[in-house]
Scaffold this motif. Structure first.
Motif, mmCIF file in Angstrom:
data_model
loop_
_atom_site.group_PDB
_atom_site.id
_atom_site.type_symbol
_atom_site.label_atom_id
_atom_site.label_comp_id
_atom_site.label_asym_id
_atom_site.label_seq_id
_atom_site.Cartn_x
_atom_site.Cartn_y
_atom_site.Cartn_z
ATOM 1 N N HIS A 205 -31.757 -37.623 -84.302
ATOM 2 C CA HIS A 205 -32.316 -37.897 -82.910
ATOM 3 C C HIS A 205 -31.380 -39.057 -82.505
ATOM 4 O O HIS A 205 -31.242 -39.960 -83.001
ATOM 5 C CB HIS A 205 -33.834 -38.389 -82.827
ATOM 6 N N ASP A 396 -24.118 -35.674 -73.403
ATOM 7 C CA ASP A 396 -24.497 -34.716 -74.569
ATOM 8 C C ASP A 396 -24.577 -35.833 -75.794
ATOM 9 O O ASP A 396 -24.055 -36.861 -75.836
ATOM 10 C CB ASP A 396 -23.468 -33.844 -74.564
ATOM 11 N N PRO A 397 -24.950 -35.337 -77.119
ATOM 12 C CA PRO A 397 -25.180 -36.212 -78.141
ATOM 13 C C PRO A 397 -23.840 -36.787 -78.807
ATOM 14 O O PRO A 397 -24.094 -37.785 -79.113
ATOM 15 C CB PRO A 397 -25.951 -35.041 -79.254
ATOM 16 N N ARG A 405 -27.912 -29.564 -87.811
ATOM 17 C CA ARG A 405 -28.820 -29.351 -86.455
ATOM 18 C C ARG A 405 -28.115 -30.354 -85.437
ATOM 19 O O ARG A 405 -27.836 -31.538 -85.838
ATOM 20 C CB ARG A 405 -30.138 -29.764 -86.588
ATOM 21 N N PRO A 407 -28.303 -32.921 -82.922
ATOM 22 C CA PRO A 407 -29.363 -34.318 -82.622
ATOM 23 C C PRO A 407 -30.151 -33.977 -81.298
ATOM 24 O O PRO A 407 -29.477 -33.499 -80.444
ATOM 25 C CB PRO A 407 -28.540 -35.424 -82.637
ATOM 26 N N GLN A 408 -31.482 -34.260 -81.260
ATOM 27 C CA GLN A 408 -32.068 -34.244 -80.083
ATOM 28 C C GLN A 408 -31.654 -35.333 -79.174
ATOM 29 O O GLN A 408 -31.828 -36.557 -79.831
ATOM 30 C CB GLN A 408 -33.726 -34.307 -80.449
ATOM 31 N N LEU A 410 -32.590 -38.054 -76.204
ATOM 32 C CA LEU A 410 -33.534 -38.653 -75.708
ATOM 33 C C LEU A 410 -33.226 -39.948 -74.918
ATOM 34 O O LEU A 410 -32.175 -40.522 -75.039
ATOM 35 C CB LEU A 410 -34.390 -39.441 -76.860
ATOM 36 N N ASP A 414 -38.439 -39.972 -71.911
ATOM 37 C CA ASP A 414 -38.869 -38.853 -72.877
ATOM 38 C C ASP A 414 -39.395 -39.422 -73.974
ATOM 39 O O ASP A 414 -40.045 -38.779 -74.982
ATOM 40 C CB ASP A 414 -37.491 -38.371 -73.677
ATOM 41 N N PHE A 418 -41.978 -37.355 -76.632
ATOM 42 C CA PHE A 418 -41.248 -37.313 -77.921
ATOM 43 C C PHE A 418 -42.427 -37.669 -79.145
ATOM 44 O O PHE A 418 -42.652 -37.233 -79.878
ATOM 45 C CB PHE A 418 -40.203 -38.310 -77.976
ATOM 46 N N SER A 422 -44.508 -35.214 -82.002
ATOM 47 C CA SER A 422 -44.170 -35.531 -83.213
ATOM 48 C C SER A 422 -45.281 -35.653 -84.063
ATOM 49 O O SER A 422 -46.657 -35.653 -83.830
ATOM 50 C CB SER A 422 -43.552 -37.175 -83.144
#
Length: 433
Positions: A205, A396-397, A405, A407-408, A410, A414, A418, A422
């Motif tokens: 994240h 963007d990340p 993956r 990353p999400q 935030l 958020d 989140f 979770s």
């Protein structure tokens, strides 16, 4: 040890310390006003070699006392009696409320890494109030509100205590019995004790926000790799990894790449959940670039661990063991170590010996496997990125790491979503008697 003084710690768990932002602020005001009311009497106590302090956190109120045992009962009785009988004076209330208002406003002037730690708490703690929550609650609180809150706060309690030093058991028990009789509270059941819960991270994240201080030219990046609930074996491995990573991180991230004037690596333990984290603050590169450099450093660090010869590895283990088993320098050091075990509800008073014993069994292969589990494809990562307002936040990340993956990403908007989506580690069972 032969001691000439005594230390007493008393913790009073209360369900009303922080169940709402308002109660949290009321508790803060109450403790400040209580200490203020004790200032004159406390001056005489300090001249007599006695010390005391009162502080609060989200679980309750802690009383700390230190000094010679023949006068200890007097200062304990002074403070405990004042807990219930303090009269909130309008003039003092206005001054202390104003001080708290200013402290909330001034938080924006703290260092960017402090803001990173703040956002990390908001993201990872199931129950955590924002500065805005607290400031909003404070605005409507009056002197009469604090006075009326005292019997609510102290009406139902669970007490834990530690008496350590030059005092006999009968005297210690008599002092603590006097505390209980003076406060006259209803017993708080174990099932109703407030216990913080921590988000169990799933994957990677990235949280991004502008720094609260518009004039600040520095940014901060806090990269955290979550391991999970504490165990002795993981304690030893995480401490060893952190011990071995400290100098390479400083050399690579600060000296060679000059990413920031603050570069810190270490273990982080919060509500029985432990992690490894790296904090960098500076103006040389934006946080998303720093995060990428941290990922590159982790690749280097794995090679460093892998290529290390056995003698050097053994030397790191030996030096860490010496640090773990280092003799306490003062009586207060011993008291604080015992007290940490009590307030964390672990009660492992020989923890140092047990961690040192676990460290003895750690092999170089164990360390590399632990490192791979922590930072590899199965990682549980949170990157908190605080940007100076003088540079843009990317949309963007932009993180290339060992996870398969993306990353999400935030933002401050958020945080609630989140946490609501979770899972949380279960709270550690309490064993209070």
């Amino acid at each position: 040890h032969i001691y000439t003084k005594v230390n007493i710690r008393i913790y009073m768990f209360s369900p009303h310390t922080s169940s709402t932002p308002r109660e949290s602020v009321l508790t803060t005001l109450y403790v400040s006003l209580l200490l203020d009311s004790l200032a004159e009497d406390g001056y005489d106590a300090r001249l007599a070699g006695l010390g005391y302090d009162v502080k609060s956190d989200r679980h309750g109120i802690e009383l700390d006392f230190s000094g010679f045992n023949d006068k200890m009962e007097k200062v304990v009785n002074l403070v405990v009696n004042r807990l219930k009988t303090v009269i909130i004076q309008k003039e003092r209330f206005d001054i202390i409320k104003d001080q708290l208002v200013r402290s909330y406003k001034n938080f924006k002037n703290e260092q960017p890494y402090s803001h990173a730690l703040y956002y990390n708490s908001l993201l990872m703690h199931k129950s955590q109030y924002t500065i805005e929550d607290s400031a909003g609650a404070l605005d409507s609180i009056s002197q009469q509100d604090v006075q009326a809150f005292i019997p609510v706060l102290l009406g139902q309690l669970k007490i834990e205590s530690l008496v350590h030093g030059n005092i006999d058991s009968a005297t210690a028990q008599a002092i603590l019995q006097s505390v209980v009789e003076t406060l006259k509270f209803n017993s708080l059941p174990l099932s109703e004790l407030s216990r913080q819960q921590i988000v169990s991270l799933n994957g990677s994240h990235v949280f991004r926000a502008f720094d609260m201080n518009a004039e600040n030219v520095n940014s901060a990046t806090m990269t955290l790799f979550q391991r999970g609930p504490m165990t002795l074996a993981d304690d030893a491995l995480l401490d060893l990894m952190s011990h071995m990573a400290d100098e390479p991180a400083f050399n690579k991230l600060r000296t060679e790449q000059q990413l920031g004037y603050v570069v810190w690596t270490g273990t982080y333990r919060d509500s029985q959940v432990q992690s490894f984290r790296i904090i960098v603050q500076g103006s040389a590169q934006p946080p998303h670039v720093v995060d990428t450099r941290v990922e590159e450093f982790l690749v280097y660090l794995r090679k460093y661990f892998t290529n290390m010869n056995s003698d050097d590895f053994t030397s790191f283990k030996s030096s860490l063991k010496l640090l773990i088993l280092q003799r306490d320098q003062t009586m207060s050091d011993v008291t604080d170590r015992y007290w940490r075990e009590i307030v964390s509800h672990n009660y492992l008073f020989d923890r140092r010996k047990k961690v040192a014993a676990a460290l003895e069994t750690v092999s170089q292969r164990d360390l590399i496997q632990f490192f791979d589990e922590l930072t590899g494809q199965s990682r549980h990562k949170m990157s908190i990125q605080i940007y100076s307002k003088q540079i843009p936040i990317p949309s963007d990340p932009l993180v290339v790491d060992a996870s398969t993956r993306v990353p999400q990403l935030l933002s401050a908007d958020d945080i609630l979503t989140f946490k609501n989506s979770s899972t949380f580690f279960p709270p550690q069972p309490l064993t209070l008697e």
